[in-house]
Motif scaffolding. Structure first.
Motif, PDB file in Angstrom:
ATOM      1  N   LEU A 182       0.827  -1.207   0.000  1.00 50.50           N
ATOM      2  CA  LEU A 182       0.000   0.000   0.000  1.00 50.50           C
ATOM      3  C   LEU A 182       0.865   1.262   0.000  1.00 50.50           C
ATOM      4  O   LEU A 182       0.520   2.263  -0.643  1.00 50.50           O
ATOM      5  CB  LEU A 182      -0.935  -0.002   1.207  1.00 50.50           C
ATOM      6  N   ARG A 183       1.967   1.218   0.706  1.00 50.69           N
ATOM      7  CA  ARG A 183       2.867   2.385   0.718  1.00 50.69           C
ATOM      8  C   ARG A 183       3.350   2.716  -0.693  1.00 50.69           C
ATOM      9  O   ARG A 183       3.407   3.886  -1.081  1.00 50.69           O
ATOM     10  CB  ARG A 183       4.086   2.086   1.602  1.00 50.69           C
ATOM     11  N   SER A 185       1.870   2.000  -3.510  1.00 53.23           N
ATOM     12  CA  SER A 185       0.795   2.379  -4.433  1.00 53.23           C
ATOM     13  C   SER A 185       0.007   3.608  -3.983  1.00 53.23           C
ATOM     14  O   SER A 185      -0.764   4.167  -4.763  1.00 53.23           O
ATOM     15  CB  SER A 185      -0.170   1.202  -4.629  1.00 53.23           C
ATOM     16  N   LYS A 186       0.199   4.038  -2.747  1.00 54.92           N
ATOM     17  CA  LYS A 186      -0.598   5.145  -2.203  1.00 54.92           C
ATOM     18  C   LYS A 186       0.257   6.356  -1.818  1.00 54.92           C
ATOM     19  O   LYS A 186      -0.046   7.069  -0.867  1.00 54.92           O
ATOM     20  CB  LYS A 186      -1.401   4.673  -0.979  1.00 54.92           C
ATOM     21  N   ALA A 190       0.129   4.317   3.711  1.00 60.72           N
ATOM     22  CA  ALA A 190      -0.653   3.082   3.668  1.00 60.72           C
ATOM     23  C   ALA A 190      -1.776   3.087   4.688  1.00 60.72           C
ATOM     24  O   ALA A 190      -2.824   2.473   4.470  1.00 60.72           O
ATOM     25  CB  ALA A 190       0.254   1.877   3.914  1.00 60.72           C
ATOM     26  N   GLY A 201      -6.329  10.137   4.497  1.00 59.05           N
ATOM     27  CA  GLY A 201      -5.607   9.972   3.256  1.00 59.05           C
ATOM     28  C   GLY A 201      -6.232  10.708   2.095  1.00 59.05           C
ATOM     29  O   GLY A 201      -5.556  11.387   1.336  1.00 59.05           O
ATOM     30  N   CYS A 202      -7.573  10.594   1.962  1.00 56.73           N
ATOM     31  CA  CYS A 202      -8.259  11.230   0.834  1.00 56.73           C
ATOM     32  C   CYS A 202      -9.205  12.339   1.281  1.00 56.73           C
ATOM     33  O   CYS A 202      -9.782  13.032   0.441  1.00 56.73           O
ATOM     34  CB  CYS A 202      -9.044  10.188   0.031  1.00 56.73           C
ATOM     35  N   CYS A 226     -10.218   5.590  -1.055  1.00 60.09           N
ATOM     36  CA  CYS A 226      -8.812   5.569  -1.483  1.00 60.09           C
ATOM     37  C   CYS A 226      -8.122   4.226  -1.280  1.00 60.09           C
ATOM     38  O   CYS A 226      -7.008   4.030  -1.776  1.00 60.09           O
ATOM     39  CB  CYS A 226      -8.019   6.664  -0.766  1.00 60.09           C
ATOM     40  N   ARG A 228      -6.906   2.916   1.492  1.00 60.44           N
ATOM     41  CA  ARG A 228      -5.923   2.838   2.571  1.00 60.44           C
ATOM     42  C   ARG A 228      -6.527   2.170   3.801  1.00 60.44           C
ATOM     43  O   ARG A 228      -7.748   2.166   3.982  1.00 60.44           O
ATOM     44  CB  ARG A 228      -5.425   4.238   2.938  1.00 60.44           C
TER      45      ARG A 228
END
Length: 250
Positions: A182-183, A185-186, A190, A201-202, A226, A228
């Motif tokens: 996740l780290r 890709s985000k 994460a 996050g979003c 998102c 996460r």
């Protein structure tokens, strides 16, 4: 601490590391000469080149004036020395003396102008030297501040790295792999804190049933917007990770 809580603590550590590494890279970029210093150095070099040119012109003008003066003295010696008896020849020498005197006067005025130009160029060179010295001193002080800041950031990053190693050692391998995936890709985040019902996050509102699941479920709960991992920091005992960068044994 819950599995999500463990990953959130790791996320806080990694975010702290990321911000410090990013700042250290900025510092490295800023270590190059400042625009003000580059400008001052360019002005100084231009002033020095101008002074050198004016000094060369003065030297040439002085040389030409001296040469003209030497020729004039030689002709005056002929004119007044009594060695020339022919009136026509004497008249020619007298005419040459008059001509040389006129040219010498012009050449001396030219040399005087060149001397004044050198003095002005010297003043400009002095001012540009002072401006360069001031800019250099200011830049050295700024660089020293950047270097001190980088040393602090590096020390903090080392502490965080020690904390990270300790936290990673306590995590299940599968959870760590999920976190790292996740780290990547985000954008480096994460695990998102949930505060006031919003995903950190979003920044989109988390539905109530998802939030209840994040509070109670043993497995990870992902943000429907998102993707996460959600961690409701305001509603659990663990509210915020304290880096405590002065004490790696914490």
């Amino acid at each position: 601490m819950s599995r999500a809580g463990q990953l959130y603590e790791l996320q806080q550590i990694d975010s702290g590391l990321d911000s410090r590494v990013a700042r250290m890279r900025q510092i490295d970029e800023h270590m190059a000469d400042s625009p003000a210093l580059v400008s001052a150095r360019t002005a100084y070099e231009a002033a020095q080149a101008h002074l050198t040119g004016e000094q060369a012109r003065l030297k040439q003008a002085s040389h030409e004036a001296e040469d003209m003066s030497t020729r004039l003295r030689a002709q005056e010696k002929l004119l007044y020395g009594g060695s020339i008896k022919n009136p026509k020849e004497l008249g020619q020498v007298q005419e040459e003396v008059s001509h040389l005197k006129s040219r010498l006067k012009d050449q001396e005025e030219h040399a005087l102008d060149a001397m004044l130009a050198v003095e002005e160029a010297e003043a400009q060179a002095h001012e540009s030297q002072k401006a360069l010295d001031d800019a250099t001193k200011e830049w050295e002080q700024y660089k020293a501040g950047l270097a001190a800041e980088k040393d602090t950031l590096l020390s903090q990053a080392r502490v965080l790295q020690v904390k990270r190693q300790r936290d990673v050692a306590e995590l299940p391998w599968a959870d760590l792999q999920t976190y790292e995936r996740l780290r990547r890709s985000k954008g480096g985040v994460a695990v998102a804190a949930v505060k006031g019902g919003l995903c950190g996050g979003c920044h989109v509102g988390v539905p109530a049933h998802i939030l209840r699941q994040a509070r109670t479920a043993s497995d990870f709960t992902l943000c429907p917007s998102c993707g996460r991992i959600l961690y409701p920091v305001g509603e659990v005992k663990f509210a915020e990770f304290d880096h405590d960068l002065d004490n790696i044994n914490r």
